[in-house]
Write a protein that holds these residues in place. Structure first.
Motif, short mmCIF file in Angstrom:
data_model
loop_
_atom_site.label_atom_id
_atom_site.label_comp_id
_atom_site.label_asym_id
_atom_site.label_seq_id
_atom_site.Cartn_x
_atom_site.Cartn_y
_atom_site.Cartn_z
N VAL A 124 80.77 55.02 54.39
CA VAL A 124 81.06 54.75 55.79
C VAL A 124 80.84 53.29 56.17
CG1 VAL A 124 80.66 57.13 56.55
CG2 VAL A 124 78.76 55.50 56.53
N ALA A 125 80.12 52.54 55.32
CA ALA A 125 79.89 51.12 55.61
C ALA A 125 79.48 50.40 54.33
CB ALA A 125 78.81 50.95 56.67
N ARG A 126 79.76 49.09 54.30
CA ARG A 126 79.41 48.27 53.13
C ARG A 126 79.01 46.88 53.60
NH1 ARG A 126 82.94 47.85 47.63
NH2 ARG A 126 82.68 50.10 47.89
N GLN A 127 78.00 46.31 52.93
CA GLN A 127 77.51 44.98 53.26
C GLN A 127 77.17 44.23 51.98
OE1 GLN A 127 76.99 43.25 56.29
NE2 GLN A 127 76.55 41.61 54.86
N PRO A 128 77.94 43.20 51.62
CA PRO A 128 77.58 42.41 50.45
C PRO A 128 76.51 41.37 50.80
CG PRO A 128 79.65 41.63 51.35
CD PRO A 128 79.23 42.81 52.18
N GLY A 129 75.74 40.97 49.80
CA GLY A 129 74.76 39.91 49.97
C GLY A 129 73.36 40.43 50.20
N ALA A 130 72.38 39.59 49.87
CA ALA A 130 70.97 39.94 50.03
C ALA A 130 70.58 39.90 51.50
CB ALA A 130 70.10 38.99 49.22
N LEU A 131 69.77 40.87 51.90
CA LEU A 131 69.27 40.97 53.26
C LEU A 131 67.76 41.13 53.24
CD1 LEU A 131 71.80 43.55 54.79
CD2 LEU A 131 71.85 41.07 55.04
N GLY A 132 67.11 40.75 54.33
CA GLY A 132 65.69 41.01 54.50
C GLY A 132 65.48 42.42 55.03
N VAL A 133 64.24 42.85 55.03
CA VAL A 133 63.92 44.22 55.42
C VAL A 133 64.40 44.55 56.83
CG1 VAL A 133 61.55 43.69 56.14
CG2 VAL A 133 62.13 46.00 55.45
N ALA A 134 64.17 43.68 57.80
CA ALA A 134 64.59 43.96 59.18
C ALA A 134 66.10 44.10 59.27
CB ALA A 134 64.08 42.87 60.12
N ASP A 135 66.83 43.26 58.55
CA ASP A 135 68.29 43.34 58.56
C ASP A 135 68.80 44.60 57.87
OD1 ASP A 135 68.63 40.93 59.97
OD2 ASP A 135 68.46 39.77 58.11
N ILE A 136 68.15 45.01 56.79
CA ILE A 136 68.54 46.25 56.11
C ILE A 136 68.36 47.43 57.04
CG2 ILE A 136 67.98 47.85 54.23
CD1 ILE A 136 67.11 45.33 52.59
N VAL A 137 67.19 47.51 57.68
CA VAL A 137 66.90 48.63 58.59
C VAL A 137 67.88 48.63 59.76
CG1 VAL A 137 65.17 49.54 60.20
CG2 VAL A 137 64.48 48.80 57.91
N ARG A 138 68.09 47.48 60.37
CA ARG A 138 69.01 47.38 61.51
C ARG A 138 70.44 47.76 61.10
NH1 ARG A 138 67.02 43.28 63.70
NH2 ARG A 138 67.73 41.76 62.18
N TRP A 139 70.88 47.26 59.94
CA TRP A 139 72.24 47.55 59.47
C TRP A 139 72.40 49.06 59.21
CZ3 TRP A 139 74.39 49.54 54.98
CH2 TRP A 139 75.77 49.38 54.86
N ALA A 140 71.43 49.65 58.52
CA ALA A 140 71.52 51.09 58.21
C ALA A 140 71.56 51.93 59.48
CB ALA A 140 70.35 51.50 57.32
N ARG A 141 70.65 51.66 60.38
CA ARG A 141 70.60 52.45 61.62
C ARG A 141 71.84 52.22 62.48
NH1 ARG A 141 64.20 51.66 62.59
NH2 ARG A 141 63.55 53.44 61.31
N GLY A 142 72.40 51.03 62.42
CA GLY A 142 73.59 50.73 63.18
C GLY A 142 74.84 51.43 62.67
#
Length: 144
Positions: A124-142
């Motif tokens: 349902v979604a894809r994100q290339p590139g390294a992310l920090g923990v806050a960005d991973i959590v925000r992206w997943a929940r979003g």
């Protein structure tokens, strides 16, 4: 959420039916009696990936990575920290693209690290590139 969910055991890969109340109380697998959630990403091969994505009612957040990839190694502890925040609402897994080359090719993983979110057996979604923990959590929940 009023109905039970199917959650695949990270240890024996048995599909368990878990009520919402049970899910929030650290449930164990009905077959192997190990915890269904550990707060750590689960390393999966192609068969394990297929089973978890196809049978789990919990969204599966996948980190596609390789051991030689510097950004992948940098993101690994961030992804592990995100698992502690996102479980039991998500199952976080890691797929080594060097070991699961056919899967990576089939899913057209072109760069690593790449995060992909699967729900109901579909991406349902894809994100290339390294992310920090806050960005991973925000992206997943979003995207849940």
């Amino acid at each position: 959420m009023s109905s039970s969910q199917h959650i695949v055991c990270p240890h024996c890969h048995t599909t368990n039916r878990v009520s919402p109340a049970q899910r929030d109380q650290a449930p164990d697998c009905g077959k192997c009696h190990q915890p269904l959630f550990s707060g750590k990403p689960l390393a999966l091969d192609e068969a394990g990936f297929a089973r978890h994505v196809a049978r789990s009612d919990v969204p599966i957040l996948v980190d596609f990575w390789a051991p030689w990839c510097g950004p992948c190694r940098t993101m690994a502890p961030q992804f592990e920290a995100a698992a502690r925040q996102l479980e039991p609402d998500f199952r976080l897994v890691k797929v080594n693209t060097e070991e699961a080359q056919q899967l990576a090719a089939r899913l057209q993983i072109r760069s690593i690290p790449t995060l992909a979110l699967f729900r109901g057996g579909r991406e349902v979604a894809r994100q290339p590139g390294a992310l920090g923990v806050a960005d991973i959590v925000r992206w997943a929940r979003g995207h849940a």
